[in-house]
Design a protein around this motif. Sequence first.
Motif, PDB file in Angstrom:
ATOM      1  N   HIS B  76      11.215   9.581   9.722  1.00  0.00           N
ATOM      2  CA  HIS B  76      10.371   8.393  10.789  1.00  0.00           C
ATOM      3  C   HIS B  76       9.870   7.490  10.859  1.00  0.00           C
ATOM      4  O   HIS B  76       9.692   6.466  11.266  1.00  0.00           O
ATOM      5  CB  HIS B  76       9.791  10.153  11.532  1.00  0.00           C
ATOM      6  N   ARG B  77       9.653   7.663   9.294  1.00  0.00           N
ATOM      7  CA  ARG B  77       8.793   6.478   9.189  1.00  0.00           C
ATOM      8  C   ARG B  77       9.486   5.882   7.564  1.00  0.00           C
ATOM      9  O   ARG B  77       8.610   6.106   6.896  1.00  0.00           O
ATOM     10  CB  ARG B  77       7.271   6.024   9.352  1.00  0.00           C
ATOM     11  N   ALA B  78      10.086   5.462   7.541  1.00  0.00           N
ATOM     12  CA  ALA B  78      10.902   4.600   6.094  1.00  0.00           C
ATOM     13  C   ALA B  78       9.994   3.535   5.492  1.00  0.00           C
ATOM     14  O   ALA B  78       8.690   3.346   5.440  1.00  0.00           O
ATOM     15  CB  ALA B  78      11.819   4.145   5.517  1.00  0.00           C
ATOM     16  N   THR B  79       9.339   4.155   4.238  1.00  0.00           N
ATOM     17  CA  THR B  79       8.861   3.150   2.288  1.00  0.00           C
ATOM     18  C   THR B  79       9.942   2.687   1.809  1.00  0.00           C
ATOM     19  O   THR B  79      10.764   3.461   1.767  1.00  0.00           O
ATOM     20  CB  THR B  79       7.233   4.773   2.230  1.00  0.00           C
ATOM     21  N   LEU B  80       9.066   2.078   0.610  1.00  0.00           N
ATOM     22  CA  LEU B  80      10.021   1.876  -0.186  1.00  0.00           C
ATOM     23  C   LEU B  80       9.999   3.520  -1.100  1.00  0.00           C
ATOM     24  O   LEU B  80      11.156   2.944  -2.469  1.00  0.00           O
ATOM     25  CB  LEU B  80       9.249   0.729  -1.161  1.00  0.00           C
ATOM     26  N   ARG B  81       9.260   3.305  -1.454  1.00  0.00           N
ATOM     27  CA  ARG B  81       9.513   4.985  -2.287  1.00  0.00           C
ATOM     28  C   ARG B  81      10.617   6.195  -1.417  1.00  0.00           C
ATOM     29  O   ARG B  81      11.213   7.068  -1.752  1.00  0.00           O
ATOM     30  CB  ARG B  81       8.528   5.484  -1.886  1.00  0.00           C
ATOM     31  N   ASP B  82      10.742   6.087  -0.238  1.00  0.00           N
ATOM     32  CA  ASP B  82      12.264   6.745   0.287  1.00  0.00           C
ATOM     33  C   ASP B  82      13.241   5.848  -0.178  1.00  0.00           C
ATOM     34  O   ASP B  82      14.372   6.892  -0.203  1.00  0.00           O
ATOM     35  CB  ASP B  82      12.243   6.703   1.956  1.00  0.00           C
TER      36      ASP B  82
END
Lengths: 114, 115
Positions: B76-82
């Motif tokens: 739903h809300r990508a972060t760099l850790r994804d």
Amino acid sequence: SQTIHQWPATLVQPVGSPLSLECTVEGTSNPNLYWYRQAAGRGLQLLFYSVGIGQISSEVPQNLSASRPQDRQFILSSKKLLLSDSGFYLCAWTRDRGLNTEAFFGQGTRLTVV
Amino acid sequence: DAKTTQPNSMESNEEEPVHLPCNHSTISGTDYIHWYRQLPSQGPEYVIHGLTSNVNNRMASLAIAEDRKSSTLILHRATLRDAAVYYCILRAPGSLLNRDDKIIFGKGTRLHILP
């Protein structure tokens, strides 16, 4: 809770030497156990899986073998390593007939054959 | 074994939703759809799974087509850790005599997150 232990984390072995990687699972009984290999930059290749003690299925022909001497212990072995055996080796477990549950992976062993 | 097809790679901007597709046109009625992801130098980790209905958990959502021949993993809300390789896998039941539950990974989709 269930945990999976895999060791060693890294290993450098000369060509022609033997190999033994061990994987143990805690907190569950009668798990399905798996060994995978991942060559550098490649996908996960299923090597062996086991549904019970002494029951091993091999997915690809190679100079590796697997054994399951105890319910929660899975061992990957080789009598003589080849350069092509280098890679990232992962052990995993699932519950018996656990299609509706996830697979759990160990942290892996990075093997370099020199 | 039933096969899955995924794009080799995808890009997304940080803090935006990501839709990762998977085609599995030969899926059988009893196959479960599982998603895993693998961060660099780590073993795969479970993300989500489903059979027929859409599923939500703290990590992601899984949207399954009505004919079950495709599915979409939604972050739903990508972060760099994804940033990782995402694998879509089908798991088929063995028979009463055959407990086989081979878990076969394809090549997956390498997800790049742009800051």
